[in-house]
Design an enzyme around this catalytic site. Structure first.
Site, PDB file in Angstrom:
ATOM      1  N   VAL A   1      45.132 -22.034  -0.455  1.00 39.09           N
ATOM      2  CA  VAL A   1      43.882 -21.517   0.105  1.00 39.09           C
ATOM      3  C   VAL A   1      42.797 -21.857  -0.919  1.00 39.09           C
ATOM      4  O   VAL A   1      42.960 -21.570  -2.100  1.00 39.09           O
ATOM      5  CB  VAL A   1      43.947 -19.990   0.322  1.00 39.09           C
ATOM      6  CG1 VAL A   1      42.645 -19.485   0.929  1.00 39.09           C
ATOM      7  CG2 VAL A   1      45.124 -19.617   1.212  1.00 39.09           C
TER       8      VAL A   1
ATOM      9  N   ASP B   1      49.738  -5.554  11.263  1.00 32.38           N
ATOM     10  CA  ASP B   1      49.847  -5.577   9.793  1.00 32.38           C
ATOM     11  C   ASP B   1      48.524  -5.136   9.174  1.00 32.38           C
ATOM     12  O   ASP B   1      48.025  -5.749   8.242  1.00 32.38           O
ATOM     13  CB  ASP B   1      50.227  -6.985   9.325  1.00 32.38           C
ATOM     14  CG  ASP B   1      50.781  -6.983   7.903  1.00 32.38           C
ATOM     15  OD1 ASP B   1      51.014  -5.879   7.355  1.00 32.38           O
ATOM     16  OD2 ASP B   1      50.968  -8.065   7.341  1.00 32.38           O
TER      17      ASP B   1
HETATM   18  N1  ADE Z   1      41.325 -15.363   0.602  1.00 32.55           N
HETATM   19  C1  ADE Z   1      41.831 -15.629   1.807  1.00 32.55           C
HETATM   20  N2  ADE Z   1      40.844 -15.754   2.708  1.00 32.55           N
HETATM   21  C2  ADE Z   1      39.674 -15.578   2.048  1.00 32.55           C
HETATM   22  C3  ADE Z   1      38.312 -15.583   2.444  1.00 32.55           C
HETATM   23  N3  ADE Z   1      37.975 -15.798   3.703  1.00 32.55           N
HETATM   24  N4  ADE Z   1      37.389 -15.347   1.514  1.00 32.55           N
HETATM   25  C4  ADE Z   1      37.760 -15.116   0.236  1.00 32.55           C
HETATM   26  N5  ADE Z   1      39.020 -15.091  -0.199  1.00 32.55           N
HETATM   27  C5  ADE Z   1      39.972 -15.327   0.708  1.00 32.55           C
END
Ligand code: ADE
Length: 985
Positions: free
Chosen positions: A637, A748
């Site tokens: 991510v 969840d």
């Molecule tokens: N971690 C996972 N999704 C996120 C998001 N949209 N903004 C910041 N951190 C994240």
């Protein structure tokens, strides 16, 4: 007659050289600058007594070459000053900058009409410098560039002084085709001092943009507006992204319109416009302008590593991403035990102490039968791939000696060059007696005692005389143990240490002797300070007493304030006589007019069609990945920026699908996007779009600067006001009200799945299909092997998978508790099994410190065992809105209520926050619409109703009329009590 410049004029001409020159701009190439020529200029004058060359020294002893002419008294002047030959270099067009002063004719006494105020600039091209032997002037060879006039000339000041004004004029000369040229200055009777001449051309200077190098480039001369397209070359350790880098060189020497770009290669990251190697201990496994990431646990790297290599004894499987930790094979299974009944032999063991860091643990069970001579032969094929820790062996000899071996394996066992760790047990079935004792249950635990019970087998072969209970501290398994006897199938084991895990097993004694021991059971004593586990009954009582009768008044007074949204919602539904709840089958919603409903992407035959219907495809060129912020189940991510047409860049989070995925993984990955894409609400994480037509496949969502709520609260413990916390909860309730109205069940809901933006707005996230399987670290396997986050999940969902908006409401109560305790772990370190048991027995989480009564009451309301009695999200939303609008309603804290007696007759449970809620509790929900349609929208309006009113609103059955009226009576009394106590919120 020749007019000389006055003395003052001469002095002013000799300006410091710094004033005559300006710093050279980086996009100019100077071909000639008279202020920089140290020796003779070599310029010629025609006639010799026309222009006057004067060379003087500046303060740094550098020559200043000036040329003057001032033959204003005589007509028909034609004085030429011709420069030396200037090589034109790469220029096709040059600029001539002249600095000069020019005296206006009116300021010169006695001049007649002969005086002029202009001069001419001319040039002559040639491939070679002029021949020294022929120094004659050929005016016809010169082309005129322009007539130069002064912008400023001498001006008279009030004091009568003459002040010099410097003129700067620039003219363009060209197009040039020969190798060089000469300039000429033709005076026709003016009074001029030419202080400097600078000849230059413009270029776009070499530059570095978007990780590409662009060389010095001379603009095209053909049309001054045309641009030269210049391809860039990627800097070292960078490579072209999709489009090759290009810049355009404009006529004025400015770079314009950058297109395409380079990005750092694997193992390199961007740093001040260059790609530098990832430092040892970090890595970058794909091309792009993201930062190097720290090596995952148990791995290391040298400089410029595309991936970190595992330390000795640690491994990765080929499907593990470079971002995953290196893992090792598990240690041996523990406590391998057997028990028997008439038909089966059971083997049971505890998982290894060290899982090797992986979740894909399996077991292999092998069996050998040993003969009298001591030789052992395999009893059959090994049983492989077991995920449970128990097996039953059926075909065994009643008089036989066996050895059983249980090996623990995980995904990297095959990569390790050693035998998997195993536990062995030898069993002689002849001497093994069946266990007459079934599973041991823990009844309760205090900090020094644990009460146990068990069942004997259904039909013991002989009456059981008593039981032997053997126990020891888990941590001292091999050191010492204690035993007790009990005639009943239960015992209280006392004298134990607080907060300590004990292992118990029990065997029965009958006339036939001792049975084998039961399977081992592990239970812990409670912590000494807070007897949370041991006194769960009493904690419940304490918690409820704390928030008892008096607090009920708080809540009831709040009811009076509740109007609005929820009732409006019900009313608006009523108009079209539609059912309140969406009906759906297999997750596929049967929509009804006016309400947008959720469509489960799994109900699409072709899942790519769902992606197409609910998401927007984004051109990856609009995305700039900046850094990795976490690891999802499917890949990294990252955070980055999304360039939108006509909008400025927005910060985004980018979920990537790592390479080598299966079609199923791709579908599951995009399932979340197809779900999220159906939602549009300020408290639901917003999907910007997806990238599916190129690699890597990505999901782009809005970026939430403060990350997940649980970590955020832990990092800011005690830093918010109660109202700020309630505003966060209100946001989550609003998001959930929206989801439940759409018919979407989250399953969840937990603080870790809420994201917080920079303005503290909370948004519900994590709509992944897979979270029910692997993704959520809180997920635990239930008895049927499903993974569920036990502490957040309603009992009916744990027991029989009954997930609904009501089970989401239970989870919401847990989120409220997490928020009010700044990210404390629900039920602290109690085991999942204990959590389930204690909930069954009525225990509920007590109020966190400094928790307002009204909020703990709402939590308890969410945690009602009967899911039909839990509040709806829209009710909770209006309730929280009221609290925010009346902050004094949050001043009464649960700890302030300790010691206050409950008001007589006021029940702890349930309390109502809406009419719907109250009717649900007396199982009269079918009349909700009757109440609303007749204008009974608040609880206090209901409190005034009599049986006649109830009949009039359409409740025809006499039994129902009575039930409703009898439950109005306590409402009315409590309302009066609240007014009597003058309790204002
Ligand atoms: N971690 C996972 N999704 C996120 C998001 N949209 N903004 C910041 N951190 C994240």
């Amino acid at each position: 007659m020749r007019v000389k410049f006055p003395v003052m004029f001469r002095l002013l001409v000799l300006l410091p050289s710094a004033l005559l020159t300006e710093p050279v701009r980086s996009n100019e190439v100077v071909l000639l600058d008279t202020t920089a020529v140290l020796g003779e200029l070599g310029w010629r004058t025609y006639p010799v007594n026309g222009w006057d060359a004067i060379t003087e020294m500046d303060e740094q002893n550098r020559p200043i070459h000036t040329f003057q002419v001032c033959q204003v008294m005589e007509p028909n002047q034609n004085n030429w000053l011709v420069s030396s030959w200037v090589w034109r270099g790469a220029a096709q067009r040059v600029f001539v900058e002249l600095r000069f002063t020019l005296r206006d004719c009116n300021s010169i006494p006695w001049v007649a009409g002969a005086c002029k105020e202009t001069f001419n600039l001319l040039y002559r091209e040639s491939d070679t410098p002029p021949n020294h032997t022929d120094q004659r002037l050929h005016p016809a060879d010169y082309a005129k560039v322009d007539t130069i006039a002064a912008d400023e000339s001498f001006t008279q000041t009030d004091l009568g002084d003459r002040v010099l004004r410097l003129n700067i004029e620039v003219r363009e000369v060209g197009p040039l085709s020969r190798r060089g040229f000469q300039l000429a200055f033709q005076d026709v009777g003016a009074c001029i001092a030419l202080l400097s001449v600078r000849v230059f051309y413009k270029k776009c200077p070499s530059t570095r943009r978007n990780l590409a190098l662009f060389p010095d480039t001379v603009p095209q001369v053909a049309a001054s507006s045309s641009l030269v397209e210049v391809p860039g070359r990627c800097v070292a350790h960078a490579e072209e992204e999709r489009d090759a880098p290009r810049l355009y060189c404009g006529a004025d020497g400015d770079w314009l319109v950058p297109l395409g770009r380079c990005v750092c290669s694997i193992g390199y990251e961007e740093d001040h416009g260059l790609c530098t190697a990832c430092s040892p201990g970090s890595y970058k496994s794909f091309v792009g302008n993201i930062r190097c990431s720290k090596c995952p646990t148990n791995s290391q790297s040298g400089p410029a590593s595309p991936v970190c290599t595992c330390e000795k004894g640690f491994y990765r499987t080929h499907s593990d991403a470079p971002s995953t930790a290196c893992t090792r094979p598990p240690s041996a299974p523990r406590n391998l035990l057997f028990s028997m009944n008439d038909s089966s032999l059971f083997l049971e063991w505890a998982p290894p102490l060290d899982s090797g860091g992986r979740r894909d643990l399996t077991y292999v069970v092998r069996c050998w039968r040993c003969g009298a001579a001591g030789s052992c032969d395999p009893c059959g094929d090994a049983v492989q791939g077991l995920s449970s820790t128990r097996v039953a062996v059926q075909d065994f000899l009643s008089h036989g000696n066996y050895i059983f071996q249980v090996e623990a394996l995980n995904g990297v066992s095959a990569l390790a060059n050693r035998r998997p760790a195993a536990s062995n047990i030898s069993i002689s079935t002849e001497h093994a007696k069946p266990s007459l004792v079934g599973a041991i249950r823990r009844e309760w635990a205090s900090h020094t005692s644990i009460a146990l019970s068990w069942h004997e087998v259904e039909q013991p072969p002989a009456p059981i005389l008593d039981y032997e209970i053997k126990y020891y501290e888990k941590e001292r398994e091999h050191q010492s143990y204690s035993s007790l006897r009990s005639q009943a199938a239960r015992v209280i084991v006392s004298g134990l240490k607080p907060s300590t895990l004990y292992v118990f097993h029990v065997r029965a004694r009958s006339a036939g002797g001792l049975s084998s021991f039961s399977l081992k059971a592990e239970f812990s004593t409670a912590a000494q300070s807070a007897e949370v586990v041991g006194t769960r009954g009493s904690v419940l009582v304490m918690a409820l007493a704390a928030v008892g009768g008096f607090s009920l008044l708080v809540i009831l007074t709040l009811f009076l304030l509740i109007t609005g949204r929820c009732q409006w919602w019900i009313k608006s539904k009523m108009k079209s006589n539609e059912p309140r709840r969406t009906h759906y089958h297999n997750g596929h919603v049967v929509p009804f007019a006016g309400v947008k409903t959720y469509v489960d992407p799994d109900t699409y035959e072709d899942p790519t069609q769902a992606v197409h219907d609910f998401t927007k495809e984004i051109d990856p060129a609009r995305i700039r990945i900046e850094r990795v912020i976490g690891a999802g189940e499917f890949g990294e991510v990252c955070s980055g920026r999304l360039r939108s047409l006509g909008r400025k860049e927005t910060a985004v989070a980018i979920k990537t699908l790592k390479g080598g995925y299966t079609e199923r993984q791709r579908r599951d990955f995009l399932h979340e996007a197809s779900t999220m894409g159906q939602f549009e609400h300020p408290n639901i994480i917003h999907l910007e779009g997806v990238v599916t037509k190129s690699r890597p496949v990505m999901i782009i969502v809005e970026y939430m600067q403060n990350g997940s709520l649980d970590t955020f609260l832990k990092n800011h413990e005690g830093q918010f006001t109660v109202v700020q916390l309630v505003v966060m909860l209100r946001g989550i309730a609003a998001g959930m009200a929206y989801l439940s109205e759409m018919g979407y069940v989250h399953r969840d809901l937990a603080a870790r799945n809420i994201l917080v933006d920079k303005g503290l707005v909370c948004k519900v996230s994590d709509f992944g299909l897979s979270r029910m399987l692997e993704d959520d670290p809180e997920g635990s396997y239930t008895s049927i092997g499903e993974k569920i986050p036990i502490r957040w999940t309603a009992p009916e969902a744990i027991s029989y998978r009954k997930f609904s908006s009501a089970s989401d409401a239970w989870s919401y109560g847990i989120v409220m508790w997490e928020v009010m305790s700044y990210g404390e772990r629900p039920y602290w370190e109690m085991s999942n099994q204990d959590v389930i048991l204690s909930i069954e027995e009525g225990y509920r989480l007590p109020a966190p410190l400094r928790c307002p009564v009204a909020l703990h009451q709402l939590m308890l309301h969410c945690w009602q065992s009967d899911r039909n009695l839990r509040p709806h999200f829209c009710d909770m939303l209006s309730f929280l809105d009221k609290l925010i609008r009346n902050p004094s309603s949050l001043l009464t804290l649960v700890e302030d209520m300790n010691g206050l007696a409950e008001s007589p007759g006021s029940p702890d449970y349930p309390f109502f926050i809406s009419i719907g809620d109250w009717l649900d509790s007396i199982k009269m929900s079918q009349y909700k619409s009757n109440f609303i349609a007749a204008g009974y929208t608040t609880l206090d309006s209901v409190a005034t109703m009599c049986i006649e009113d109830v009949r009039r609103i359409g409740v025809t059955l006499i039994g129902h009329q009575r039930r409703i009226v009898s439950s109005i009576q306590p409402l009315r009394l409590q309302l009066l009590q609240a007014q009597h106590n003058n309790f204002h919120i």
